[in-house]
Design a protein around this motif. Sequence first.
Motif, PDB file in Angstrom:
ATOM      1  N   LEU A 159     -12.249   6.281   2.545  1.00 23.22           N
ATOM      2  CA  LEU A 159     -10.884   6.524   2.311  1.00 23.22           C
ATOM      3  C   LEU A 159     -10.499   5.818   3.659  1.00 23.22           C
ATOM      4  N   GLU A 160      -9.701   4.763   3.841  1.00 22.02           N
ATOM      5  CA  GLU A 160      -8.998   4.370   4.831  1.00 22.02           C
ATOM      6  C   GLU A 160      -7.255   4.557   4.374  1.00 22.02           C
ATOM      7  N   PHE A 161      -6.823   5.588   5.147  1.00 17.64           N
ATOM      8  CA  PHE A 161      -5.486   5.971   5.237  1.00 17.64           C
ATOM      9  C   PHE A 161      -4.690   5.625   6.290  1.00 17.64           C
ATOM     10  N   THR A 162      -3.431   4.884   6.070  1.00 18.06           N
ATOM     11  CA  THR A 162      -2.549   4.370   7.199  1.00 18.06           C
ATOM     12  C   THR A 162      -1.050   5.101   6.932  1.00 18.06           C
ATOM     13  N   LEU A 163      -0.768   5.881   7.974  1.00 11.68           N
ATOM     14  CA  LEU A 163       0.595   6.455   8.209  1.00 11.68           C
ATOM     15  C   LEU A 163       1.409   5.427   8.657  1.00 11.68           C
ATOM     16  N   LEU A 164       2.578   5.279   8.054  1.00 11.75           N
ATOM     17  CA  LEU A 164       3.627   4.221   8.346  1.00 11.75           C
ATOM     18  C   LEU A 164       5.008   5.116   8.784  1.00 11.75           C
ATOM     19  N   LYS A 165       5.334   4.845  10.020  1.00 14.13           N
ATOM     20  CA  LYS A 165       6.720   5.039  10.785  1.00 14.13           C
ATOM     21  C   LYS A 165       7.413   4.221  10.659  1.00 14.13           C
ATOM     22  N   ASN A 166       8.823   4.052  10.086  1.00 15.09           N
ATOM     23  CA  ASN A 166       9.719   2.934   9.909  1.00 15.09           C
ATOM     24  C   ASN A 166       8.918   1.618   9.582  1.00 15.09           C
ATOM     25  N   ASN A 167       8.136   2.051   8.690  1.00 11.76           N
ATOM     26  CA  ASN A 167       7.430   0.651   7.974  1.00 11.76           C
ATOM     27  C   ASN A 167       6.527   0.112   8.839  1.00 11.76           C
ATOM     28  N   LYS A 168       6.097   0.662   9.806  1.00 12.03           N
ATOM     29  CA  LYS A 168       4.921   0.101  10.828  1.00 12.03           C
ATOM     30  C   LYS A 168       3.820   0.954  10.958  1.00 12.03           C
ATOM     31  N   PRO A 169       2.760   0.580  10.926  1.00 17.11           N
ATOM     32  CA  PRO A 169       1.469   1.281  10.971  1.00 17.11           C
ATOM     33  C   PRO A 169       1.496   2.332  12.271  1.00 17.11           C
ATOM     34  N   SER A 170       1.376   3.457  12.123  1.00 20.82           N
ATOM     35  CA  SER A 170       1.195   4.352  13.282  1.00 20.82           C
ATOM     36  C   SER A 170      -0.188   5.143  13.564  1.00 20.82           C
ATOM     37  N   GLU A 171      -0.948   5.290  12.470  1.00 22.26           N
ATOM     38  CA  GLU A 171      -1.968   5.889  12.667  1.00 22.26           C
ATOM     39  C   GLU A 171      -3.067   5.572  11.552  1.00 22.26           C
ATOM     40  N   MET A 228      -2.395  13.370   0.600  1.00 20.62           N
ATOM     41  CA  MET A 228      -2.001  12.737   1.855  1.00 20.62           C
ATOM     42  C   MET A 228      -0.605  11.856   1.784  1.00 20.62           C
ATOM     43  N   GLN A 229      -0.554  11.179   0.769  1.00 20.07           N
ATOM     44  CA  GLN A 229       0.679  10.431   0.552  1.00 20.07           C
ATOM     45  C   GLN A 229       2.047  11.128   0.205  1.00 20.07           C
ATOM     46  N   GLU A 230       1.521  12.181  -0.376  1.00 17.74           N
ATOM     47  CA  GLU A 230       2.771  13.365  -0.626  1.00 17.74           C
ATOM     48  C   GLU A 230       3.143  14.074   0.479  1.00 17.74           C
ATOM     49  N   ASP A 231       2.249  14.479   1.378  1.00 23.93           N
ATOM     50  CA  ASP A 231       2.616  14.733   2.794  1.00 23.93           C
ATOM     51  C   ASP A 231       3.469  14.066   3.553  1.00 23.93           C
ATOM     52  N   ALA A 232       2.963  12.909   3.610  1.00 24.51           N
ATOM     53  CA  ALA A 232       3.785  11.990   4.463  1.00 24.51           C
ATOM     54  C   ALA A 232       5.008  11.534   4.224  1.00 24.51           C
ATOM     55  N   LYS A 233       5.307  11.662   2.755  1.00 26.90           N
ATOM     56  CA  LYS A 233       6.733  11.518   2.286  1.00 26.90           C
ATOM     57  C   LYS A 233       7.769  12.714   2.740  1.00 26.90           C
ATOM     58  N   LYS A 234       6.990  13.663   2.991  1.00 25.62           N
ATOM     59  CA  LYS A 234       7.802  14.953   3.492  1.00 25.62           C
ATOM     60  C   LYS A 234       8.422  14.882   4.946  1.00 25.62           C
ATOM     61  N   VAL A 235       7.996  13.747   5.678  1.00 19.79           N
ATOM     62  CA  VAL A 235       8.525  13.519   7.103  1.00 19.79           C
ATOM     63  C   VAL A 235       9.447  12.498   7.165  1.00 19.79           C
ATOM     64  N   LYS A 236      10.476  12.457   7.981  1.00 22.36           N
ATOM     65  CA  LYS A 236      11.562  11.611   7.824  1.00 22.36           C
ATOM     66  C   LYS A 236      11.100  10.063   8.232  1.00 22.36           C
ATOM     67  N   ASN A 237      11.456   9.121   7.569  1.00 21.56           N
ATOM     68  CA  ASN A 237      11.129   7.841   7.813  1.00 21.56           C
ATOM     69  C   ASN A 237       9.662   7.628   7.933  1.00 21.56           C
ATOM     70  N   GLN A 238       8.806   8.325   7.251  1.00 28.42           N
ATOM     71  CA  GLN A 238       7.372   8.048   7.300  1.00 28.42           C
ATOM     72  C   GLN A 238       6.992   8.042   5.768  1.00 28.42           C
ATOM     73  N   THR A 239       5.547   7.417   5.645  1.00 30.71           N
ATOM     74  CA  THR A 239       5.243   7.184   4.320  1.00 30.71           C
ATOM     75  C   THR A 239       3.682   6.799   4.622  1.00 30.71           C
ATOM     76  N   GLY A 240       2.674   6.836   3.741  1.00 31.70           N
ATOM     77  CA  GLY A 240       1.613   6.533   3.813  1.00 31.70           C
ATOM     78  C   GLY A 240       0.890   5.711   2.545  1.00 31.70           C
ATOM     79  N   ALA A 241      -0.233   5.096   2.803  1.00 36.17           N
ATOM     80  CA  ALA A 241      -1.112   4.120   1.738  1.00 36.17           C
ATOM     81  C   ALA A 241      -2.310   4.209   2.314  1.00 36.17           C
ATOM     82  N   GLY A 242      -3.257   4.473   1.217  1.00 36.03           N
ATOM     83  CA  GLY A 242      -4.455   4.521   1.310  1.00 36.03           C
ATOM     84  C   GLY A 242      -5.263   3.686   0.615  1.00 36.03           C
ATOM     85  N   LEU A 243      -6.471   3.350   0.738  1.00 39.28           N
ATOM     86  CA  LEU A 243      -7.557   2.714  -0.193  1.00 39.28           C
ATOM     87  C   LEU A 243      -8.738   3.536  -0.125  1.00 39.28           C
ATOM     88  N   CYS A 244      -9.437   3.713  -1.439  1.00 39.33           N
ATOM     89  CA  CYS A 244     -10.817   4.556  -1.573  1.00 39.33           C
ATOM     90  C   CYS A 244     -11.532   3.225  -1.934  1.00 39.33           C
TER      91      CYS A 244
END
Length: 102
Positions: A36-48, A67-83
């Motif tokens: 699983l490669e998971f990318t956190l996005l803050k303000n639509n830019k990869p942060s981690e 992880m996607q659901e947890d990322a949505k709980k933070v303001k201006n953050q989302t996440g995307a992953g690939l298995c």
Amino acid sequence: MNIKYLGILISTVLVIGCSTPSEKVVIQQGDTHWTLEFTLLKNNKPSEIKTYQFESRMDCFNTMYKMQEDAKKVKNQTGAGLCYKLFADGQERTSKDTLARQ
């Protein structure tokens, strides 16, 4: 003079002909784990970018969803992953490679 060059040419051809490289047999093996490669996005830019490995495909997808659901709980953050799992030609698929539980 011509016989000297002919001798050099014949010896060169023999050396090159007798020193043919041997073929290397490469056996390609596939992965044993799901990655699983998971990318956190803050303000639509990869942060981690985080990378994890799992025994089964279902565990990989469940973790990615959480992880996607947890990322949505933070303001201006989302996440995307690939298995993914790299399969070699002829590699046997197991019950751990299916998405649905049996």
